[in-house]
Write an enzyme that holds these catalytic residues in place. Structure first.
Site, PDB file in Angstrom:
ATOM      1  N   HIS A 198     -41.457 -30.824   2.933  1.00 28.98           N
ATOM      2  CA  HIS A 198     -42.755 -29.965   2.842  1.00 28.98           C
ATOM      3  C   HIS A 198     -42.284 -28.683   2.378  1.00 28.98           C
ATOM      4  O   HIS A 198     -43.010 -27.582   2.608  1.00 28.98           O
ATOM      5  CB  HIS A 198     -43.994 -29.974   3.807  1.00 28.98           C
ATOM      6  CG  HIS A 198     -44.399 -31.216   4.258  1.00 28.98           C
ATOM      7  ND1 HIS A 198     -45.648 -31.659   3.669  1.00 28.98           N
ATOM      8  CD2 HIS A 198     -43.928 -32.376   4.883  1.00 28.98           C
ATOM      9  CE1 HIS A 198     -45.866 -32.960   4.311  1.00 28.98           C
ATOM     10  NE2 HIS A 198     -44.960 -33.328   4.978  1.00 28.98           N
ATOM     11  N   ASN A 205     -51.913 -34.906   6.119  1.00 31.86           N
ATOM     12  CA  ASN A 205     -51.542 -35.135   4.791  1.00 31.86           C
ATOM     13  C   ASN A 205     -52.899 -35.443   3.974  1.00 31.86           C
ATOM     14  O   ASN A 205     -53.870 -35.629   4.501  1.00 31.86           O
ATOM     15  CB  ASN A 205     -50.531 -36.455   4.814  1.00 31.86           C
ATOM     16  CG  ASN A 205     -49.137 -36.084   5.054  1.00 31.86           C
ATOM     17  OD1 ASN A 205     -48.887 -34.897   5.208  1.00 31.86           O
ATOM     18  ND2 ASN A 205     -48.388 -36.875   5.196  1.00 31.86           N
TER      19      ASN A 205
HETATM   20 FE1  HDE Z   1     -44.051 -33.984   9.351  1.00 33.12          FE
HETATM   21  N1  HDE Z   1     -42.610 -32.496   9.478  1.00 33.12           N
HETATM   22  N2  HDE Z   1     -42.923 -35.042  10.304  1.00 33.12           N
HETATM   23  N3  HDE Z   1     -45.563 -35.309   8.902  1.00 33.12           N
HETATM   24  N4  HDE Z   1     -45.290 -32.529   8.254  1.00 33.12           N
HETATM   25  C1  HDE Z   1     -42.559 -31.300   9.129  1.00 33.12           C
HETATM   26  O1  HDE Z   1     -41.986 -29.084  10.212  1.00 33.12           O
HETATM   27  C2  HDE Z   1     -41.707 -34.880  11.011  1.00 33.12           C
HETATM   28  C3  HDE Z   1     -45.363 -36.609   9.563  1.00 33.12           C
HETATM   29  C4  HDE Z   1     -46.426 -32.641   7.687  1.00 33.12           C
HETATM   30  O2  HDE Z   1     -47.150 -26.748   5.861  1.00 33.12           O
HETATM   31  C5  HDE Z   1     -41.374 -30.554   9.595  1.00 33.12           C
HETATM   32  O3  HDE Z   1     -42.340 -27.068   9.729  1.00 33.12           O
HETATM   33  C6  HDE Z   1     -41.451 -36.125  11.723  1.00 33.12           C
HETATM   34  C7  HDE Z   1     -46.885 -37.139   9.255  1.00 33.12           C
HETATM   35  C8  HDE Z   1     -46.836 -31.244   7.208  1.00 33.12           C
HETATM   36  O4  HDE Z   1     -45.590 -25.977   7.191  1.00 33.12           O
HETATM   37  C9  HDE Z   1     -40.619 -31.256  10.526  1.00 33.12           C
HETATM   38  C10 HDE Z   1     -42.284 -36.903  11.360  1.00 33.12           C
HETATM   39  C11 HDE Z   1     -47.547 -36.180   8.660  1.00 33.12           C
HETATM   40  C12 HDE Z   1     -45.841 -30.620   7.139  1.00 33.12           C
HETATM   41  C13 HDE Z   1     -41.424 -32.546  10.517  1.00 33.12           C
HETATM   42  C14 HDE Z   1     -43.146 -36.498  10.458  1.00 33.12           C
HETATM   43  C15 HDE Z   1     -46.762 -35.283   8.426  1.00 33.12           C
HETATM   44  C16 HDE Z   1     -44.705 -31.253   8.020  1.00 33.12           C
HETATM   45  C17 HDE Z   1     -40.599 -29.730   8.271  1.00 33.12           C
HETATM   46  C18 HDE Z   1     -42.233 -38.471  11.767  1.00 33.12           C
HETATM   47  C19 HDE Z   1     -48.781 -36.367   8.511  1.00 33.12           C
HETATM   48  C20 HDE Z   1     -45.748 -29.294   6.702  1.00 33.12           C
HETATM   49  C21 HDE Z   1     -40.685 -28.362   8.463  1.00 33.12           C
HETATM   50  C22 HDE Z   1     -42.441 -38.773  13.089  1.00 33.12           C
HETATM   51  C23 HDE Z   1     -49.812 -36.561   9.673  1.00 33.12           C
HETATM   52  C24 HDE Z   1     -46.500 -28.244   7.292  1.00 33.12           C
HETATM   53  C25 HDE Z   1     -41.802 -28.077   9.588  1.00 33.12           C
HETATM   54  C26 HDE Z   1     -46.346 -26.843   6.882  1.00 33.12           C
HETATM   55  C27 HDE Z   1     -43.442 -30.583   8.476  1.00 33.12           C
HETATM   56  C28 HDE Z   1     -41.119 -33.655  11.229  1.00 33.12           C
HETATM   57  C29 HDE Z   1     -44.324 -37.411   9.940  1.00 33.12           C
HETATM   58  C30 HDE Z   1     -47.296 -33.688   8.177  1.00 33.12           C
HETATM   59  C31 HDE Z   1     -39.180 -31.411  10.121  1.00 33.12           C
HETATM   60  C32 HDE Z   1     -40.318 -36.144  12.835  1.00 33.12           C
HETATM   61  C33 HDE Z   1     -47.089 -38.645   9.837  1.00 33.12           C
HETATM   62  C34 HDE Z   1     -48.258 -31.239   6.625  1.00 33.12           C
HETATM   63  O5  HDE Z   1     -40.852 -30.747  11.797  1.00 33.12           O
END
Ligand code: HDE
Length: 695
Positions: free
Chosen positions: A83, A156
């Site tokens: 992201h 999302n």
């Molecule tokens: Fe994320 N995800 N994600 N994700 N995600 C990040 O956090 C992570 C997942 C989502 O505009 C990171 O600040 C893991 C699902 C958005 O700043 C990180 C898993 C969904 C954003 C991270 C998921 C998301 C992130 C990277 C699996 C939808 C951007 C930078 C368990 C519900 C937020 C940060 C923004 C960002 C980890 C799966 C949505 C690395 C470990 C499912 C919208 O922390």
């Protein structure tokens, strides 16, 4: 520690540090402030460094040069691991229907109260400098600054996810990002490592259907749905829990681009979505979403033919209807991209009393990951003090010090329990957050629940719920993606999975790839069950016939009919669209009435992919001139190929002829503005089979 918020102290410190608050340096004769160093020293000369002599070496003594360059050298922070590319906007949330019966969260109980929000939309796979329009999931993260603390709903634009367990996330992300030995492709899933991983991860098949649909190529951030994905809990004053799924639904309706269009937009305007959002807000046309919930009990969940804790599953709207209970309006562009959009730190663990987590194993992993990533990205446990991250309600505890500490707590007490200071913060059993008490039983182990084993039924349900054009787009997207995969066994394994989803889809993809024989179906212990189609899963079914928030482009040249342009412009504006004039020269064209019509875009840099519908108003001579221009020919050919309504006069007709376009009912006489506006409110789906071969 005093109850004064750290946020206000940060603001106070900033103004002191940068010389805006204390003595203000006045430039001679001007009202603007003096340029100073970070220590407040006025700078007399900002163009030349300190030299031993005019053509001599620069002196180490030049502390002004050193401060400026050092700061510049440290301007970047690590981009988000996923992201990375995003667009953030301020706005507000307003509850329209109380959920107080279900939750003690004030934000979901107090109708009419406006809560400030900061919302960041993002692509997932590409770096911060990648384009806005790749085929990708879009992040939809909302930070709600409630009076009980920040609530981050980090979702999302697709209601399910690729994997069932957080432990697989690093592998998924490694597989989709650029391949590690070659450093490409950027922002694209169409490559071997992604499809290799997917072919070995059948739980991803449902999400793959969504990612191959046009949901993954949205027309505008303002025209996307948002989903919290996981089940959460609402917990009321009595301690009763109800499960909830959160939804955002765009007021402008869902709308996507076509793949060929998305590819061309990427070249024409890599910032297409960011600019679209910026322009809408600047024009006062504030994007708005309905906030809706699906509420269900444990008993209802027990009757679902899937496990609601499995994030690769959704609850069809037909099964648990959406209740619209609020709205979000985005109405203010940030002052500074880095300070706000780049530094905003979302964490799914940021919740408020009355909302709680479910046991979804993906959510459970996320509760750890986001706080951890902020520490490496923002570099300090004090990231919550950055203004965009700071709660707007008072916050206080005994955490202290650390890198870039902005707060200056007073007094002796930095521990708890304590008896030395009356105003030291204390726990609050009544108002404070309490985790919902669940009884857990069973054996500990690295296991997956049996109820997570069905990977194909909802993938099939999604595909079979789509309209014919949408099904063709899914099949064609799969052909495109797998055509970029060099490894034959990966392509074949994917077709093997598609056979489990829908045999006709597998055949279409195999045919599109030119496979000589259909590969064997993937092994599975749980073959797909047929479920009732869910029209709510479509885009076309949810599209609104409207020009609200859309843009009409009018191609003109010297001699174009001024009255006709005026009538078209008025009709489009009346229908809620923006209107842009495109001409061979930015200075404009001299119209039939002799007036100079300035252009909003120069033809070569403003192709028709920028618009939802186009009009071509040309004199005979103007059309003859443009018939020799590749950009003008492409303008109409692409508008036609992208299923857009086209209004033409006689000159426009001549250009269409030169482009080899045979008009259909979506090509309308320009003076018939009513018919043009009606056609412009939708795409000409019937035209598609005539302009491209779909799988
Ligand atoms: Fe994320 N995800 N994600 N994700 N995600 C990040 O956090 C992570 C997942 C989502 O505009 C990171 O600040 C893991 C699902 C958005 O700043 C990180 C898993 C969904 C954003 C991270 C998921 C998301 C992130 C990277 C699996 C939808 C951007 C930078 C368990 C519900 C937020 C940060 C923004 C960002 C980890 C799966 C949505 C690395 C470990 C499912 C919208 O922390």
């Amino acid at each position: 520690m005093s109850k004064k918020t750290a946020a206000s102290r940060v603001a106070a410190n900033e103004s002191d540090t940068f010389g805006q608050g204390g003595e203000r340096h006045q430039a001679a004769g001007g009202s603007h402030p003096d340029l100073t160093t970070n220590q407040g020293l006025a700078v007399a000369e900002n163009q030349n460094s300190l030299r031993a002599q005019p053509r001599g070496p620069t002196l180490l003594e030049d502390f002004i040069l050193r401060e400026k360059i050092t700061h510049f050298d440290h301007e970047r922070i690590p981009e988000r691991i996923v992201h990375a590319r995003g667009t953030g906007v301020h706005g507000f949330f307003e509850l329209t229907q109380s959920l107080a019966k279900y939750t003690r969260a004030a934000i979901l109980g107090e109708v009419g109260v406006r809560t400030p929000v900061f919302t960041r939309f993002s692509t997932v796979a590409g770096g911060a400098g990648s384009v806005d329009t790749p085929r990708d999931v879009r992040g939809f993260a909302v930070k709600l600054y409630t009076k009980q603390g920040n609530w981050d709903l980090v979702g999302n634009n697709i209601p399910v996810f690729f994997i069932q367990d957080a432990i697989k996330f690093p592998d998924l992300v490694h597989a989709v990002k650029m391949e590690p030995d070659r450093g490409f492709p950027q922002a694209a899933s169409a490559h071997d490592t992604f499809w290799d991983f997917i072919s070995l991860t059948p739980e991803s098949l449902h999400m793959i259907m969504w990612a191959m649909s046009d949901r993954a190529i949205p027309r505008s951030l303002r025209m996307m749905e948002g989903f919290g994905i996981h089940s959460f809990r609402l917990v009321n004053e009595a301690g009763d829990s109800t499960f909830v799924k959160f939804h955002w639904r765009p007021k402008l309706g869902l709308q996507s681009t076509l793949w060929d269009e998305a590819v061309k937009i990427a070249g024409a305007d890599p910032d297409f979505h960011r600019r679209d959002m910026f322009e809408a807000i600047a024009a006062g046309s504030f994007p708005e979403w309905e906030f809706a919930v699906q509420l269900f009990t444990q008993e209802e969940a027990d009757r679902f033919p899937f496990d609601h804790l499995d994030p690769t599953k959704l609850i069809p709207e037909e099964q648990v209807p959406l209740q619209v209970v609020g709205r979000m309006v985005l109405d203010r562009w940030p002052d500074n991209f880095f300070a706000e959009t780049e530094q905003v730190a979302f964490c799914p663990s940021h919740i408020v009393p009355g909302i709680d987590f479910s046991n979804d194993p993906l959510l459970q992993g996320r509760l750890f990951s986001y706080l951890d990533t902020q520490l490496s990205r923002l570099g300090s446990p004090n990231f919550h003090q950055i203004p965009v991250n700071a709660p707007k309600c008072p916050f206080a505890n005994q955490q202290r010090d650390g890198h870039m500490q902005m707060a200056q707590p007073k007094g002796r007490v930095n521990y708890e329990p304590s008896s030395l200071m009356d105003d030291s913060p204390r726990e609050n059993p009544r108002a404070g957050f309490r985790s919902f008490a669940t009884a857990e039983s069973g054996e500990r182990g690295r296991v997956r629940a049996e109820t997570f084993a069905d990977h194909y039924s909802q993938a099939r349900q999604f595909f079979r719920s789509q309209t014919a054009p949408e099904q063709a787009h899914v099949a064609s997207a799969l052909v495109f993606e797998l055509s970029k995969v060099a490894t034959a066994h990966v392509r074949e394994a994917m077709v093997g999975h598609l056979r489990r989803v829908d045999e006709s889809l597998a055949k279409r993809v195999a045919d599109g790839l030119g496979l000589q024989a259909l590969p064997p179906a993937a092994e599975t212990s749980v073959p797909a069950q047929d479920r009732e189609p869910s029209p709510a899963l479509q885009i076309i079914g949810k599209m609104k016939a409207t020009l609200e928030g859309r843009c009409v482009g009018i191609l003109v040249n010297d001699g174009s009919d001024a009255a006709l342009i005026g009538a078209l412009r008025k009709a489009a504006l009346d229908a809620g669209a923006a209107v842009k004039i495109v001409a061979p020269k930015l200075g404009g064209a001299k119209l039939s009435d002799g007036a100079l019509q300035p252009a909003d875009g120069q033809l070569a840099g403003t192709p028709s992919v920028m618009f939802d519908a186009v009009a071509v108003v040309l004199s005979v001579a103007g059309a003859a001139a443009l018939a020799k221009e590749g950009a003008a020919v492409d303008f109409v050919r692409d508008a036609f190929g992208h299923l857009k309504a086209i209004a033409i006069d006689a000159g426009g007709q001549a250009l269409l002829q030169a482009a080899g376009v045979a008009p259909d009912t979506g090509v309308v006489a320009a003076h018939d503005t009513a018919t043009f506006i009606a056609a412009a409110k939708t795409r000409q789906w019937a035209r598609e089979p005539k302009v491209r071969t779909l799988a």
